[in-house]
Design a protein around this motif. Structure first.
Motif, PDB file in Angstrom:
ATOM      1  N   MET A 156     -18.990 -14.938  31.487  1.00  0.00           N
ATOM      2  CA  MET A 156     -19.369 -14.439  32.813  1.00  0.00           C
ATOM      3  C   MET A 156     -18.570 -13.180  33.148  1.00  0.00           C
ATOM      4  O   MET A 156     -17.467 -12.988  32.657  1.00  0.00           O
ATOM      5  N   PRO A 157     -19.111 -12.310  34.010  1.00  0.00           N
ATOM      6  CA  PRO A 157     -18.397 -11.061  34.331  1.00  0.00           C
ATOM      7  C   PRO A 157     -17.172 -11.312  35.201  1.00  0.00           C
ATOM      8  O   PRO A 157     -17.129 -12.262  35.964  1.00  0.00           O
ATOM      9  N   GLU A 158     -16.190 -10.429  35.067  1.00  0.00           N
ATOM     10  CA  GLU A 158     -15.008 -10.521  35.913  1.00  0.00           C
ATOM     11  C   GLU A 158     -15.354 -10.015  37.311  1.00  0.00           C
ATOM     12  O   GLU A 158     -16.283  -9.222  37.475  1.00  0.00           O
ATOM     13  N   PRO A 159     -14.604 -10.434  38.332  1.00  0.00           N
ATOM     14  CA  PRO A 159     -14.908  -9.966  39.694  1.00  0.00           C
ATOM     15  C   PRO A 159     -14.897  -8.445  39.794  1.00  0.00           C
ATOM     16  O   PRO A 159     -15.673  -7.863  40.541  1.00  0.00           O
ATOM     17  N   ARG A 160     -14.035  -7.776  39.011  1.00  0.00           N
ATOM     18  CA  ARG A 160     -13.947  -6.314  39.119  1.00  0.00           C
ATOM     19  C   ARG A 160     -15.251  -5.638  38.703  1.00  0.00           C
ATOM     20  O   ARG A 160     -15.516  -4.516  39.109  1.00  0.00           O
ATOM     21  N   ALA A 161     -16.061  -6.355  37.895  1.00  0.00           N
ATOM     22  CA  ALA A 161     -17.335  -5.785  37.457  1.00  0.00           C
ATOM     23  C   ALA A 161     -18.309  -5.635  38.618  1.00  0.00           C
ATOM     24  O   ALA A 161     -19.304  -4.937  38.517  1.00  0.00           O
ATOM     25  N   PHE A 162     -18.023  -6.312  39.747  1.00  0.00           N
ATOM     26  CA  PHE A 162     -18.925  -6.247  40.899  1.00  0.00           C
ATOM     27  C   PHE A 162     -18.575  -5.075  41.813  1.00  0.00           C
ATOM     28  O   PHE A 162     -19.234  -4.827  42.794  1.00  0.00           O
ATOM     29  N   GLY A 164     -17.380  -1.137  43.086  1.00  0.00           N
ATOM     30  CA  GLY A 164     -17.536   0.298  42.873  1.00  0.00           C
ATOM     31  C   GLY A 164     -18.967   0.763  42.660  1.00  0.00           C
ATOM     32  O   GLY A 164     -19.918  -0.025  42.742  1.00  0.00           O
ATOM     33  N   GLU A 165     -19.094   2.058  42.391  1.00  0.00           N
ATOM     34  CA  GLU A 165     -20.421   2.666  42.215  1.00  0.00           C
ATOM     35  C   GLU A 165     -21.070   2.193  40.931  1.00  0.00           C
ATOM     36  O   GLU A 165     -22.257   1.920  40.879  1.00  0.00           O
ATOM     37  N   ALA A 166     -20.259   2.111  39.874  1.00  0.00           N
ATOM     38  CA  ALA A 166     -20.802   1.784  38.558  1.00  0.00           C
ATOM     39  C   ALA A 166     -20.658   0.301  38.256  1.00  0.00           C
ATOM     40  O   ALA A 166     -20.257  -0.087  37.173  1.00  0.00           O
ATOM     41  N   ALA A 167     -20.959  -0.539  39.265  1.00  0.00           N
ATOM     42  CA  ALA A 167     -20.817  -1.984  39.066  1.00  0.00           C
ATOM     43  C   ALA A 167     -21.746  -2.460  37.958  1.00  0.00           C
ATOM     44  O   ALA A 167     -22.917  -2.094  37.923  1.00  0.00           O
ATOM     45  N   THR A 168     -21.208  -3.244  37.056  1.00  0.00           N
ATOM     46  CA  THR A 168     -22.023  -3.729  35.932  1.00  0.00           C
ATOM     47  C   THR A 168     -22.588  -5.102  36.215  1.00  0.00           C
ATOM     48  O   THR A 168     -23.401  -5.616  35.465  1.00  0.00           O
ATOM     49  N   VAL A 267     -21.765 -17.582  55.832  1.00  0.00           N
ATOM     50  CA  VAL A 267     -20.929 -16.411  55.581  1.00  0.00           C
ATOM     51  C   VAL A 267     -20.902 -16.162  54.078  1.00  0.00           C
ATOM     52  O   VAL A 267     -20.536 -17.044  53.299  1.00  0.00           O
ATOM     53  N   LYS A 268     -21.312 -14.941  53.700  1.00  0.00           N
ATOM     54  CA  LYS A 268     -21.363 -14.616  52.278  1.00  0.00           C
ATOM     55  C   LYS A 268     -19.974 -14.264  51.761  1.00  0.00           C
ATOM     56  O   LYS A 268     -19.167 -13.700  52.492  1.00  0.00           O
ATOM     57  N   PRO A 269     -19.721 -14.569  50.496  1.00  0.00           N
ATOM     58  CA  PRO A 269     -18.462 -14.103  49.905  1.00  0.00           C
ATOM     59  C   PRO A 269     -18.533 -12.586  49.725  1.00  0.00           C
ATOM     60  O   PRO A 269     -19.585 -12.043  49.381  1.00  0.00           O
ATOM     61  N   VAL A 270     -17.427 -11.899  49.997  1.00  0.00           N
ATOM     62  CA  VAL A 270     -17.403 -10.443  49.801  1.00  0.00           C
ATOM     63  C   VAL A 270     -16.223 -10.062  48.926  1.00  0.00           C
ATOM     64  O   VAL A 270     -15.200 -10.740  48.908  1.00  0.00           O
ATOM     65  N   LEU A 271     -16.399  -8.970  48.207  1.00  0.00           N
ATOM     66  CA  LEU A 271     -15.331  -8.454  47.347  1.00  0.00           C
ATOM     67  C   LEU A 271     -14.689  -7.287  48.066  1.00  0.00           C
ATOM     68  O   LEU A 271     -15.352  -6.280  48.331  1.00  0.00           O
ATOM     69  N   PRO A 272     -13.407  -7.395  48.439  1.00  0.00           N
ATOM     70  CA  PRO A 272     -12.763  -6.260  49.124  1.00  0.00           C
ATOM     71  C   PRO A 272     -12.762  -5.026  48.225  1.00  0.00           C
ATOM     72  O   PRO A 272     -12.617  -5.127  47.009  1.00  0.00           O
ATOM     73  N   GLU A 273     -12.917  -3.852  48.856  1.00  0.00           N
ATOM     74  CA  GLU A 273     -13.039  -2.610  48.075  1.00  0.00           C
ATOM     75  C   GLU A 273     -11.719  -2.190  47.442  1.00  0.00           C
ATOM     76  O   GLU A 273     -11.689  -1.493  46.450  1.00  0.00           O
ATOM     77  N   THR A 274     -10.612  -2.609  48.055  1.00  0.00           N
ATOM     78  CA  THR A 274      -9.310  -2.250  47.483  1.00  0.00           C
ATOM     79  C   THR A 274      -8.509  -3.517  47.228  1.00  0.00           C
ATOM     80  O   THR A 274      -8.906  -4.605  47.637  1.00  0.00           O
ATOM     81  N   GLY A 275      -7.389  -3.351  46.558  1.00  0.00           N
ATOM     82  CA  GLY A 275      -6.523  -4.500  46.274  1.00  0.00           C
ATOM     83  C   GLY A 275      -7.002  -5.272  45.077  1.00  0.00           C
ATOM     84  O   GLY A 275      -7.859  -4.823  44.316  1.00  0.00           O
ATOM     85  N   ILE A 276      -6.435  -6.452  44.907  1.00  0.00           N
ATOM     86  CA  ILE A 276      -6.763  -7.268  43.740  1.00  0.00           C
ATOM     87  C   ILE A 276      -8.214  -7.718  43.811  1.00  0.00           C
ATOM     88  O   ILE A 276      -8.641  -8.239  44.852  1.00  0.00           O
ATOM     89  N   ASN A 278     -10.724  -9.951  43.939  1.00  0.00           N
ATOM     90  CA  ASN A 278     -11.096 -11.360  44.028  1.00  0.00           C
ATOM     91  C   ASN A 278     -11.962 -11.535  45.249  1.00  0.00           C
ATOM     92  O   ASN A 278     -11.683 -10.951  46.286  1.00  0.00           O
ATOM     93  N   PHE A 279     -13.026 -12.331  45.133  1.00  0.00           N
ATOM     94  CA  PHE A 279     -13.919 -12.520  46.263  1.00  0.00           C
ATOM     95  C   PHE A 279     -13.196 -13.237  47.389  1.00  0.00           C
ATOM     96  O   PHE A 279     -12.381 -14.126  47.169  1.00  0.00           O
ATOM     97  N   GLN A 280     -13.487 -12.822  48.628  1.00  0.00           N
ATOM     98  CA  GLN A 280     -12.938 -13.474  49.810  1.00  0.00           C
ATOM     99  C   GLN A 280     -14.092 -14.110  50.571  1.00  0.00           C
ATOM    100  O   GLN A 280     -15.205 -13.623  50.548  1.00  0.00           O
ATOM    101  N   GLY A 281     -13.782 -15.210  51.304  1.00  0.00           N
ATOM    102  CA  GLY A 281     -14.804 -15.880  52.088  1.00  0.00           C
ATOM    103  C   GLY A 281     -15.754 -16.658  51.204  1.00  0.00           C
ATOM    104  O   GLY A 281     -15.701 -16.578  49.979  1.00  0.00           O
TER     105      GLY A 281
END
Lengths: 421, 340
Positions: A156-162, A164-168, A267-276, A278-281
């Motif tokens: 499965m993809p890592e959270p970081r893959a979700f 930025g602009e070039a999300a895979t 409430v949907k889980p969201v990935l903060p744009e900065t920092g580590i 990891n999905f929040q919520g």
């Protein structure tokens, strides 16, 4: 002539009769075995006490009230590392129960489907189900757990893959579900106008949840009344009124009204744009939970499929033929004629399968799921060194859990079994 | 049926009774003819079986030195690989004679778990490793991270304390062995891997791309690691303690595996060297061993400095600096009581 024949009926009791008299022999043997067994137990206990003394250890459960000091990632009740080992134990127990209930439900669905389909007239479907059953029940559970876990963690993809602009990778179902190598994040139900929590000293219960359960119970009662009324009308007039829309309304409307009154939304889980990254919520279903849940379900599902198949085959073929001759369609035949009778055969072995799921859930440590075995039987033992106490306590808890499941299922069994009058 | 229960009970009793013999570990080891040494299941540099299935490493060298001192042959060691969860039970039950497994000396383990820590062979501290592209340069920036930990270790408790005292949240991923934790970390299932800094260096050295991983500067705990034995057999504890001390003393006195033969044969102006090597006095007999115990212990894998350099020192892939583990004369903490 005077006789000297002894009167056997009133003959005096002699010690040798304990062995040579068949009336007493069985009892003698049982008593001797019982005494040996008790002597064995006494020796075991004594030996344990002596060994503990030799090691300079005492036997005490005081450690349960000491601060645990470790964190647990999945907690159904409030917990932090300053709370006691007893609290950590309860957190672990609830995690065990959670995965056991989830796995029992999914295994039943899978098992019943596979069991019924294995008897299908469609050659491919029947063979596919045979493959499922033979593949899953012949490979040890722990391997399935590890396989599911590795598949989740590696493919499965890592959270970081979700990000930025070039999300895979992208989220599914209207951007609300994220499947990552750290688990699955799903939306979380939230109440804007929540009724708060009921504080029961040791843990809190959401009043919202209680209200929903109350509404469902009321719906169930009302639905029962509607059916009873329909039955009465049918008895009197011979015509059964349509009830489906009434029952649907009774089930759906009160709950829907309650939810909207409480301000329910997801409430949907969201990935903060900065920092580590990891999905929040949202609700985080960890890899460990998913792996354990799926592995236990598909593994035990294969056994349940066989139980279901055996149950169906145990119903006389004449029953099917009779149903067909009455003009019932195959699905109705299965639902109204075969399954109710098959249940009598299916339920008792199903109890064993549910018990197996509960006990097999202790394999959780293989993937780091924090169940009872991992908290009380793992970290607590390691940090306090109270192996004997913790193991005995854990055995007692699993025993109590199994006996509870067993007795609940026996109540259900008593309801479906053949009534002999 | 009753038969089966009875037999089962007897079998269980035999198992429970196995750990009964307690005192006189030295005699047990001598009679058995080999030392049972509890080690890590596999940690590069510290304890791992090499290509020929011979155990190698820093902790392993200690087992070999003890076996050499007691039995006269450094190879007479039965290595019992133990996870962090099973190690204490194995030692308490008498399955191993000595546990040399990166084990932190703590109050509870010493006092409540009834073990005796014989020495500190490595002064360590807990650290954090992250991938370089995470863009984190301090452990204080780890708020919200997923952290892989080996379960059943002191790291678990330090981790909870560190994040709580810094007001940060984290998600612990408990893993049973170092190898499995490594896999999870490499697969990206966690952002951070935490254990003792020496363990992090050893783990990183075994990666295909060590340059892409960085050990953060914060060391959040004190982790004095060392060999330990059961409470209650002071003679055995003394043997383990003084074999460890002999290795440190040897480095301090300039005794190496290269010159030990010559020093033993010709003596040395310093009487402590002669006492250590059994030329003067009868220290060996006081321990219940012969006069050459320390000679054999030091010859097995060299003195402390040699063991460090060959297994985990800066010349190895692990690349650990001596740091706190330098001799006290060179600003470190390694110090031994006098041999007299």
């Amino acid at each position: 002539m005077a006789t000297t024949t002894p009167d056997y009926r009133q003959g005096s009791f002699r010690l040798s009769m304990l062995i040579y008299d068949s009336r007493y022999r069985a009892i003698t043997i049982q008593i001797v075995f019982l005494m040996l067994l008790m002597a064995g137990f006494a020796w075991l206990v004594d030996n344990t006490i002596q060994n503990l003394r030799a090691l300079g250890k005492d036997f005490s459960y005081r450690f349960l009230w000491q601060s645990a000091g470790y964190d647990i990632n999945q907690t159904l009740i409030a917990y932090n590392s300053t709370m006691s080992h007893a609290r950590a134990m309860v957190v672990g127990l609830l995690n065990t129960i959670l995965v056991a209930v989830m796995a029992c439900a999914l295994a039943t669905v899978l098992g019943v489907l596979a069991g019924v389909l294995r008897l299908s007239n469609n050659w491919i479907v029947a063979r596919l189900m045979t493959i499922y059953v033979e593949l899953f029940r012949n490979i040890p559970t722990v391997l399935w757990i590890l396989i599911f876990f590795s598949v989740m963690a590696i493919s499965m993809p890592e959270p970081r893959a979700f990000r930025g602009e070039a999300a895979t990778a992208s989220m599914l179902v209207f951007d609300s579900v994220a499947i990552t190598n750290r688990g699955v994040y799903i939306p979380e139900p939230v109440f804007d106008r929540s009724l708060g929590d009921l504080d029961l000293r040791y843990f809190k219960v959401s009043v919202d949840l209680l209200a929903i359960i109350a509404a469902l119970i009321a719906s169930s009662w009302a639905s029962g009344r509607i059916v009873a009324r329909a039955n009465r009308i049918q008895e009197e007039t011979g015509i059964r009124p349509a009830t489906w829309w009434l029952r649907l309304a009774v089930w759906v409307l009160p709950v829907a009204a309650l939810l909207s009154a409480l301000g329910f939304h997801l409430v949907k889980p969201v990935l903060p744009e900065t920092g580590i990254p990891n999905f929040q919520g949202g609700i985080h279903m960890r890899n460990s939970l998913i792996a354990l849940w799926l592995a236990l379900s598909v593994y035990t599902g294969a056994f349940i499929a066989e139980v279901v198949r055996a149950g169906i085959l145990a119903v006389n073929r004449g029953q099917t033929e009779a149903a067909v001759s009455l003009g019932l369609r195959p699905t109705l035949t299965m639902r109204l004629v075969i399954l109710p009778q098959a249940l009598r055969v299916i339920i008792p072995p199903m109890i064993s399968q549910y018990l197996n799921i509960t006990k097999n859930s202790s394999l959780a440590i293989a993937v780091g799921y924090m169940d009872l075995r991992a908290t009380l039987g793992g970290i607590t033992i390691n940090q306090t060194g109270r192996e004997l106490e913790a193991m005995l306590l854990m055995m007692l808890i699993y025993l109590a859990l199994s006996l509870t499941i067993s007795s609940l299922m026996n109540v259900y069994n008593a309801r479906v079994k053949l009534k002999e009058r | 049926m009753t038969h089966k229960i009875l037999l089962g009970a007897l079998a269980a009793a035999a198992i429970l009774g196995a750990g009964a013999a307690q005192a006189q570990t030295l005699n047990d080891v001598k009679n058995r003819g080999n030392l049972r040494c509890g080690t890590n299941t596999g940690l590069a540099g510290f304890a791992f079986p090499d290509a020929n299935n011979v155990w190698q490493g820093f902790d392993v060298a200690y087992c070999r030195a003890i076996a050499a001192a007691v039995l006269g042959d450094p190879m007479k060691v039965d290595f019992v690989p133990l996870t962090s969860q099973t190690r204490f039970t194995a030692l308490a039950a008498g399955e191993v004679d000595v546990l040399v497994r990166n084990t932190t000396w703590t109050f509870v383990r010493d006092v409540d778990l009834k073990f005796t820590f014989a020495a500190v062979n490595y002064y360590d501290g807990q650290g954090f490793m992250v991938r370089k592209d995470l863009g984190v340069s301090s452990a204080k920036e780890l708020d919200g991270a997923k952290v892989c930990i080996e379960t059943g270790t002191t790291t678990e408790l330090n981790l909870a304390d560190f994040f709580r005292s810094n007001g940060m949240s984290y998600d612990p991923v408990p893993i049973e062995t170092n190898a499995a934790a490594q896999q999870q970390y490499l697969a990206g299932a966690c952002d951070v891997y935490t254990t003792d800094v020496s363990g992090l260096a050893a783990t990183r050295a075994s990666f295909a791309d060590p340059q892409n991983h960085v050990i953060l500067p914060e060391v959040v705990s004190k982790e004095p690691l060392g060999p330990l034995v059961r409470h209650g057999d002071d003679q055995w504890a003394d043997i383990v303690r003084w074999v460890s001390n002999a290795l440190v003393a040897a480095e301090e006195l300039g005794i190496t595996s290269a010159n030990i033969g010559e020093l033993k044969a010709n003596g040395h102006p310093n009487p402590e060297v002669n006492r250590l090597l059994g030329r003067e006095g009868d220290l060996g007999a006081m321990l219940g061993l012969d006069a050459n115990w320390a000679v054999r212990a030091i010859s097995a894998a060299g003195n402390y400095g040699e063991i460090f350099a060959t297994n985990i020192g800066e010349g190895t892939p692990i690349g650990l600096a001596r740091g706190l583990n330098a001799l006290w004369t060179q600003g470190g903490l390694q110090y031994t009581p006098p041999f007299r």
